[in-house]
Design a protein around this motif. Structure first.
Motif, PDB file in Angstrom:
ATOM      1  N   VAL A  47      73.480  50.971  30.885  1.00 43.61           N
ATOM      2  CA  VAL A  47      72.455  49.736  31.560  1.00 43.61           C
ATOM      3  C   VAL A  47      73.176  49.361  30.230  1.00 43.61           C
ATOM      4  N   LEU A  48      73.438  48.907  29.130  1.00 41.64           N
ATOM      5  CA  LEU A  48      73.665  48.481  28.201  1.00 41.64           C
ATOM      6  C   LEU A  48      75.092  48.026  28.346  1.00 41.64           C
ATOM      7  N   ALA A  49      75.572  49.381  28.520  1.00 38.67           N
ATOM      8  CA  ALA A  49      77.158  49.225  28.300  1.00 38.67           C
ATOM      9  C   ALA A  49      77.483  48.715  29.624  1.00 38.67           C
ATOM     10  N   LEU A  50      76.616  48.342  30.864  1.00 40.66           N
ATOM     11  CA  LEU A  50      77.333  47.615  31.976  1.00 40.66           C
ATOM     12  C   LEU A  50      77.291  45.878  31.538  1.00 40.66           C
ATOM     13  N   GLN A  51      76.277  45.614  30.929  1.00 40.52           N
ATOM     14  CA  GLN A  51      75.580  44.487  30.515  1.00 40.52           C
ATOM     15  C   GLN A  51      77.227  44.156  29.891  1.00 40.52           C
ATOM     16  N   LEU A  52      77.661  44.840  28.874  1.00 36.12           N
ATOM     17  CA  LEU A  52      78.986  44.371  27.147  1.00 36.12           C
ATOM     18  C   LEU A  52      80.076  44.803  28.316  1.00 36.12           C
TER      19      LEU A  52
ATOM     20  N   ALA B 285      65.542  48.279  38.477  1.00 36.38           N
ATOM     21  CA  ALA B 285      64.978  47.870  37.986  1.00 36.38           C
ATOM     22  C   ALA B 285      65.405  46.456  37.167  1.00 36.38           C
ATOM     23  N   ARG B 286      67.011  47.077  36.514  1.00 32.99           N
ATOM     24  CA  ARG B 286      67.626  46.491  36.165  1.00 32.99           C
ATOM     25  C   ARG B 286      68.239  45.248  36.359  1.00 32.99           C
ATOM     26  N   GLY B 287      68.324  45.136  37.823  1.00 32.33           N
ATOM     27  CA  GLY B 287      69.356  44.266  38.534  1.00 32.33           C
ATOM     28  C   GLY B 287      70.672  44.680  38.745  1.00 32.33           C
ATOM     29  N   TYR B 288      71.146  45.949  39.121  1.00 29.00           N
ATOM     30  CA  TYR B 288      72.197  46.983  40.093  1.00 29.00           C
ATOM     31  C   TYR B 288      71.697  47.825  40.786  1.00 29.00           C
ATOM     32  N   SER B 289      71.022  47.027  41.572  1.00 27.81           N
ATOM     33  CA  SER B 289      70.079  48.093  43.284  1.00 27.81           C
ATOM     34  C   SER B 289      71.723  47.674  43.813  1.00 27.81           C
ATOM     35  N   GLU B 290      72.821  47.141  43.697  1.00 29.16           N
ATOM     36  CA  GLU B 290      73.044  47.216  44.693  1.00 29.16           C
ATOM     37  C   GLU B 290      75.133  48.454  43.957  1.00 29.16           C
ATOM     38  N   LEU B 291      74.472  48.427  42.997  1.00 28.07           N
ATOM     39  CA  LEU B 291      75.295  48.798  42.427  1.00 28.07           C
ATOM     40  C   LEU B 291      75.685  50.849  42.690  1.00 28.07           C
ATOM     41  N   ARG B 292      77.225  51.579  43.285  1.00 23.48           N
ATOM     42  CA  ARG B 292      77.173  52.305  43.407  1.00 23.48           C
ATOM     43  C   ARG B 292      77.318  53.358  42.867  1.00 23.48           C
TER      44      ARG B 292
ATOM     45  N   THR C 259      73.931  53.682  47.073  1.00 22.80           N
ATOM     46  CA  THR C 259      73.526  52.503  46.092  1.00 22.80           C
ATOM     47  C   THR C 259      72.664  53.004  44.989  1.00 22.80           C
ATOM     48  N   ALA C 260      72.101  52.683  43.419  1.00 24.01           N
ATOM     49  CA  ALA C 260      70.975  52.382  43.527  1.00 24.01           C
ATOM     50  C   ALA C 260      69.798  52.708  44.293  1.00 24.01           C
ATOM     51  N   ALA C 261      69.846  51.697  45.038  1.00 21.18           N
ATOM     52  CA  ALA C 261      68.445  51.496  45.682  1.00 21.18           C
ATOM     53  C   ALA C 261      68.410  52.039  46.716  1.00 21.18           C
ATOM     54  N   GLU C 262      69.814  52.370  47.688  1.00 24.43           N
ATOM     55  CA  GLU C 262      69.106  53.643  48.845  1.00 24.43           C
ATOM     56  C   GLU C 262      69.179  55.037  47.956  1.00 24.43           C
TER      57      GLU C 262
ATOM     58  N   ALA D 223      68.997  56.195  38.591  1.00 26.61           N
ATOM     59  CA  ALA D 223      68.069  55.268  40.357  1.00 26.61           C
ATOM     60  C   ALA D 223      67.802  54.196  40.136  1.00 26.61           C
ATOM     61  N   SER D 224      67.005  54.282  39.546  1.00 24.48           N
ATOM     62  CA  SER D 224      65.652  54.213  39.233  1.00 24.48           C
ATOM     63  C   SER D 224      65.535  52.647  38.129  1.00 24.48           C
TER      64      SER D 224
END
Length: 508
Positions: free
Chosen positions: A409-414, A449-456, A295-298, A444-445
């Motif tokens: 991040v913007l692509a994920l949001q859209l 920070a933008r709410g996707y900490s658990e994204l792989r 994950t991004a956080a890991e 990853a950071s």
């Protein structure tokens, strides 16, 4: 943002899959060739059907690459690259053939091979030949394609022309298949990461973000409007790196040298990764291809202290601009933004040429700290301290990578806002620049920070980030198993948009 295939036009020839399912048959073997740019690479890959715990789903019997020596030109020289292909490809193919699996009595599909001692050995004939068809340098592509056609014709096997960028996008699936499995049956046969996922392709010739919905559907969500990120970093490196570093360079991968120069106190792991990309690369064991999958956080927790970056994600655009101000009076504005603030922050477009020009101006003239403007007279190379050069290297990379991460991040949001799209759980990054550890950490950071900490997030090993035949072999294998093959009459395609994968242009 278009997530649907293009409509075919008369300039396209559709590639249609047969209705044969090859997954249940015997193991498949492909010999693959990659010659799209200045890397001559050949691989032999075998898929396995009898998957048991502890064994991989695929075996890389041979994989070798020779890079043209372009150091005298400080960049890829087309003729030098072409001559390197002509000098090395046949020898690599001959070496690869020696590594084909042995043919036993039960194998009727066998060929006789003479080794270096003139002994005749029976080897399994490849089931098909995989070769890069495009995009790339046309003459270089034809060198590999014509060789592949000759092998396919002589052995009377199928031919699969592979899209170079599709192969990069599928590289994490290759690396996963090379790892030991942990289960029996259908779970062991699943190829990961599973579709859909977000592909971030970053190299010297391409910078794009893709919505990879299936093997053959890769919608381009974001692209650079000028130069590619790898080309930008290479040119910045040529301007920033001290002359002694440039003169001693054994490679034209200046972006990798820029990272090493910017972070001299980085961990041994990062330095090892930078060095692993130089010269000829050969792998004989699947253990040489570790896949970073977390994950991004890991990822942040694992590499934050090792990298020594001291990096924190900016809170907003203003924080990003002010944080970049240095003791020498210069700073680099985020691409597609205005010095006074604002700009195209909600666009998926990417741009890197402006930053490259800004770096070159700072190197050439320096800044007048009293006015905040570029000096009117040039400064000599000796007028730039080593400390300032390192700062320019760090800040230019930070600015470039934050720009890319913001578009991810913007692509994920859209995608999340599109009611017809399936949610994305994985981001994969590939291409030569994907080997940059600072880029990986910033991505990853930013996601964390933008709410996707658990994204792989998935990163291939550095040796498979750059151009290589192993990824061509895997892409060819997946396409072949899906029923795709190409006639011997296909031509190389210099420009081949990825969203025209199944309808390649005739005049590319």
């Amino acid at each position: 943002m278009r997530l649907h295939p293009k409509v075919l036009t008369p300039r396209h020839v559709s590639r249609v899959a047969s209705n044969i399912n090859y997954r249940s048959r015997r193991p498949l073997i492909t010999l693959a060739i990659e010659t799209s740019c200045d890397d001559t690479s050949v691989a032999v890959l075998e898929s396995k059907t009898d998957i048991i715990p502890g064994n991989p789903r695929a075996l890389l019997h041979f994989h070798k690459k020779i890079t043209a020596n372009n150091s005298a030109f400080r960049g890829v020289h087309p003729l030098t690259a072409l001559y390197s292909h002509q000098e090395n490809l046949a020898n690599l193919v001959n070496e690869a053939i020696q590594h084909l699996p042995e043919a036993y009595d039960s194998h009727t599909n066998a060929i006789s091979i003479r080794d270096g001692w003139n002994n005749v050995n029976m080897r399994r004939r490849p089931d098909f030949i995989s070769v890069t068809r495009g995009p790339g340098m046309r003459s270089n592509l034809f060198t590999g394609l014509d060789t592949a056609k000759g092998l396919a014709t002589a052995w009377q096997v199928d031919l699969v022309g592979v899209h170079h960028m599709q192969a990069h996008a599928l590289t994490p699936r290759l690396v996963k298949a090379l790892q030991p499995t942990e289960a029996h049956g259908s779970s062991a046969a699943t190829t990961e990461p599973e579709f859909p996922f977000l592909s971030v392709l970053v190299s010297g010739g391409h910078t794009m973000i893709l919505h990879s919905a299936s093997l053959t559907q890769h919608a381009v969500l974001s692209n650079t409007i000028d130069t590619a990120i790898g080309d930008c970093l290479d040119k910045i490196a040529r301007a920033v790196l001290p002359s002694e570093v440039m003169s001693n360079a054994k490679t034209t991968m200046y972006g990798a040298l820029l990272e090493e120069f910017a972070f001299p106190d980085a961990s041994d792991d990062i330095k090892r990764i930078s060095k692993s990309k130089k010269g000829t690369e050969e792998a004989e064991s699947r253990n040489e291809y570790p896949l970073e999958d977390s994950t991004a956080a890991e990822y942040c927790a694992k590499y934050g202290a090792q990298g020594g970056y001291g990096y924190a994600v900016p809170k907003n655009g203003e924080d990003q601009r002010t944080r970049g101000m240095t003791e020498w009076g210069w700073s680099f504005n985020p691409p597609l933004s205005r010095p006074s603030g604002g700009g195209k922050s909600r666009t998926l477009d990417m741009s890197f040429s402006g930053l490259q020009s800004a770096v070159e101006r700072v190197i050439q003239f320096g800044m007048d700290k009293s006015t905040g403007k570029v000096n009117k007279t040039e400064r000599p190379p000796t007028g730039i301290t080593l400390e300032e050069r390192r700062a320019i290297a760090r800040e230019s990379m930070r600015t470039v990578f934050e720009h890319l991460a913001s578009r991810v991040v913007l692509a994920l949001q859209l995608i999340a806002e599109d009611p017809d799209s399936t949610s994305i759980g994985t981001v994969v990054m590939s291409g030569g620049v994907a080997a940059n550890r600072f880029l990986r950490f910033i991505l990853a950071s930013t996601l964390t920070a933008r709410g996707y900490s658990e994204l792989r997030i998935v990163f291939p090993p550095p040796s498979l980030c750059t151009d290589n035949a192993a990824m061509i072999a895997w892409a060819g294998l997946e396409m072949y198993q899906a029923g795709y093959r190409d006639p011997y009459s296909i031509r190389a395609i210099r420009k081949w948009p990825l969203d025209e994968l199944l309808s390649p242009p005739q005049d590319g």
